[in-house]
Design an enzyme around this catalytic site. Structure first.
Site, PDB file in Angstrom:
ATOM      1  N   THR A  95     -14.137 -55.646   2.012  1.00 42.34           N
ATOM      2  CA  THR A  95     -14.842 -56.879   2.838  1.00 42.34           C
ATOM      3  C   THR A  95     -15.599 -57.921   2.460  1.00 42.34           C
ATOM      4  O   THR A  95     -15.951 -58.604   3.250  1.00 42.34           O
ATOM      5  CB  THR A  95     -15.791 -55.831   3.926  1.00 42.34           C
ATOM      6  OG1 THR A  95     -16.720 -55.668   2.571  1.00 42.34           O
ATOM      7  CG2 THR A  95     -15.492 -54.254   4.160  1.00 42.34           C
ATOM      8  N   SER A 129     -25.747 -60.483  -0.638  1.00 42.70           N
ATOM      9  CA  SER A 129     -26.981 -59.864  -1.805  1.00 42.70           C
ATOM     10  C   SER A 129     -27.909 -60.182  -2.003  1.00 42.70           C
ATOM     11  O   SER A 129     -29.251 -60.021  -2.963  1.00 42.70           O
ATOM     12  CB  SER A 129     -26.455 -58.652  -2.327  1.00 42.70           C
ATOM     13  OG  SER A 129     -25.561 -59.614  -3.607  1.00 42.70           O
ATOM     14  N   SER A 170     -21.671 -59.898  -7.737  1.00 45.25           N
ATOM     15  CA  SER A 170     -20.897 -59.923  -6.889  1.00 45.25           C
ATOM     16  C   SER A 170     -19.693 -60.740  -6.198  1.00 45.25           C
ATOM     17  O   SER A 170     -19.746 -61.805  -6.346  1.00 45.25           O
ATOM     18  CB  SER A 170     -22.062 -60.138  -6.351  1.00 45.25           C
ATOM     19  OG  SER A 170     -22.119 -60.930  -4.598  1.00 45.25           O
ATOM     20  N   SER A 171     -19.026 -59.371  -5.456  1.00 49.54           N
ATOM     21  CA  SER A 171     -17.723 -61.005  -5.270  1.00 49.54           C
ATOM     22  C   SER A 171     -17.651 -61.376  -4.101  1.00 49.54           C
ATOM     23  O   SER A 171     -17.008 -62.083  -3.680  1.00 49.54           O
ATOM     24  CB  SER A 171     -16.730 -59.676  -4.995  1.00 49.54           C
ATOM     25  OG  SER A 171     -16.291 -59.565  -3.971  1.00 49.54           O
ATOM     26  N   ASN A 172     -18.785 -61.758  -2.794  1.00 49.47           N
ATOM     27  CA  ASN A 172     -18.311 -62.395  -1.843  1.00 49.47           C
ATOM     28  C   ASN A 172     -18.982 -63.565  -2.327  1.00 49.47           C
ATOM     29  O   ASN A 172     -18.912 -64.667  -1.780  1.00 49.47           O
ATOM     30  CB  ASN A 172     -19.702 -61.513  -0.465  1.00 49.47           C
ATOM     31  CG  ASN A 172     -20.807 -61.458  -1.200  1.00 49.47           C
ATOM     32  OD1 ASN A 172     -21.572 -62.227  -0.735  1.00 49.47           O
ATOM     33  ND2 ASN A 172     -21.403 -60.219  -1.330  1.00 49.47           N
ATOM     34  N   CYS A 179     -22.108 -49.390   3.581  1.00 49.28           N
ATOM     35  CA  CYS A 179     -22.613 -49.756   5.225  1.00 49.28           C
ATOM     36  C   CYS A 179     -21.566 -50.068   5.534  1.00 49.28           C
ATOM     37  O   CYS A 179     -20.508 -49.312   5.570  1.00 49.28           O
ATOM     38  CB  CYS A 179     -21.705 -52.056   4.180  1.00 49.28           C
ATOM     39  SG  CYS A 179     -21.262 -53.130   5.591  1.00 49.28           S
ATOM     40  N   GLU A 183     -16.584 -50.913  -4.356  1.00 46.59           N
ATOM     41  CA  GLU A 183     -15.940 -50.984  -2.910  1.00 46.59           C
ATOM     42  C   GLU A 183     -14.439 -50.332  -3.367  1.00 46.59           C
ATOM     43  O   GLU A 183     -13.787 -49.722  -1.986  1.00 46.59           O
ATOM     44  CB  GLU A 183     -16.168 -52.021  -1.729  1.00 46.59           C
ATOM     45  CG  GLU A 183     -15.773 -51.802  -0.545  1.00 46.59           C
ATOM     46  CD  GLU A 183     -15.584 -52.908   0.298  1.00 46.59           C
ATOM     47  OE1 GLU A 183     -14.680 -53.215   1.377  1.00 46.59           O
ATOM     48  OE2 GLU A 183     -16.313 -54.061   0.089  1.00 46.59           O
ATOM     49  N   HIS A 197     -21.948 -50.223  -1.136  1.00 48.06           N
ATOM     50  CA  HIS A 197     -20.305 -50.443  -1.987  1.00 48.06           C
ATOM     51  C   HIS A 197     -19.356 -49.006  -1.372  1.00 48.06           C
ATOM     52  O   HIS A 197     -18.132 -49.176  -0.941  1.00 48.06           O
ATOM     53  CB  HIS A 197     -19.854 -50.871  -3.279  1.00 48.06           C
ATOM     54  CG  HIS A 197     -20.418 -51.487  -4.006  1.00 48.06           C
ATOM     55  ND1 HIS A 197     -21.692 -51.916  -4.608  1.00 48.06           N
ATOM     56  CD2 HIS A 197     -20.826 -52.899  -3.195  1.00 48.06           C
ATOM     57  CE1 HIS A 197     -22.642 -52.702  -4.722  1.00 48.06           C
ATOM     58  NE2 HIS A 197     -21.967 -53.592  -4.047  1.00 48.06           N
TER      59      HIS A 197
END
Length: 333
Positions: A185, A288, A243-245, A116, A146, A94
């Site tokens: 992101t 992830s 986990s944001s995504n 990343c 992040e 992050h």
């Protein structure tokens, strides 16, 4: 009682399982940045031996973190938990604020940066805008690692977090005509588009990135969910709650009208009552989440349903990120 009835009572055939079609979203699961981050920890363990310290979760997935712990990784919240010595400390995928590596160097710690590359790109963009005298607006979620790392690239007061469209109405930066925007992101593509459009309407001279900051993997996984979610009775996103995504994938499915959407760590966390009357299930995984957990959930449904699995693919991913320089020679051996 007749013999035939006794036979039925003693050895009745199990009732037939109801049919269930599983539509697997593709792409799903690990992205290039996550693969790289996990490889960094495993290569460091091979090169230095355990323990290897990792500041924060290397990626937001409990299964991955626990697996690396068993191999000798020690996860810490802050650098002051890392003892003096030669054991390396790894910065998570992050990204971190500039003060973190600076403090590590001051202590003489060996550091390895697993940030990343697409997050690093956002860091560099923010720095360039700052050097050109622009105030930076960061679209993202407060408190996410992040976001903390990106805001920590610039001096305090040089960057402002924007979380939603409503916030923009009250936003009055001192340098109204010299602004730039960057984004976290792992955001919702659609939500971010609305926020950015609102920024452009209010600040017509605002400058944006040459290429969208939302990473390819986030975009691709959301697009696959948009294709599958309208076709199914329910959709499961395999991923962790932090986990944001993964959270965004569940929101995307809900937004396009899927009646039942759940974010699930692994099979043992499935609320079976919620899925008792479905005939078609969508299944994806955050960037992830490892594929083994997707397979685990398919197997769990197969004990209750007569399962068929079809894949709905929206694109093919071939992105690969190299390891940090200090680990590459080890990787080549």
């Amino acid at each position: 009682m007749s013999a035939s009835v006794n036979q039925t009572d003693a050895g009745a055939a199990a009732p037939a399982k109801p049919p269930l079609e599983i539509l697997l979203c593709a792409p799903r699961g690990f992205c290039a940045g996550v693969v790289r981050a996990i490889d960094v920890v495993e290569r460091a363990l091979a090169l230095y031996g355990p323990p290897v310290y990792v500041r924060h979760e290397i990626v937001h997935n409990k299964y991955v973190v626990e697996s690396l712990k068993r191999k000798g990784a020690v996860f810490v919240a802050e650098l002051d938990e890392v003892p003096d010595g030669k054991a390396p400390v790894i910065f998570s995928a992050h990204g971190v604020a500039k003060t973190v590596p600076q403090n590590a160097v001051a202590r003489g710690l060996t550091t390895i940066d697993a940030t990343c590359p697409l997050v690093t790109k956002v860091h560099r963009e923010a720095e360039i805008h700052h050097k050109r005298g622009r105030h930076v607006l960061l679209v993202g979620h407060s408190g996410h690692p992040e976001v903390v790392g990106t805001m920590g690239q610039l001096p305090k007061g040089s960057i402002t977090l924007v979380e939603d469209v409503e916030q923009i109405e009250a936003l009055e930066p001192e340098t109204r005509d010299n602004l730039a925007w960057v984004t976290q992101t792992t955001l919702s593509v659609d939500d971010t588009h609305h926020i950015v459009e609102a920024l452009k309407r209010k600040f017509p001279k605002i400058v944006g990135p040459h290429k969208d900051d939302i990473c390819y993997a986030t975009t691709n996984r959301q697009e696959a969910v948009k294709q599958v979610a309208p076709l199914v009775d329910a959709l499961i996103v395999v991923g962790s709650s932090n986990s944001s995504n993964s959270q965004r994938l569940r929101e995307v499915a809900e937004r396009v009208g899927c009646p039942i959407t759940r974010l699930v760590n692994r099979a043992e966390d499935v609320d079976w009552e919620a899925f008792s009357n479905i005939r078609r299930l969508g299944l994806t995984a955050g960037a992830s989440a490892p594929e083994v957990l997707v397979e685990e959930i398919i197997d769990a449904f197969a004990t209750r349903y007569e399962v068929t699995v079809d894949t709905v693919s929206t694109t093919t991913e071939d992105m690969v990120f190299p390891l940090p320089r200090e680990l590459r020679s080890e990787a080549a051996e």
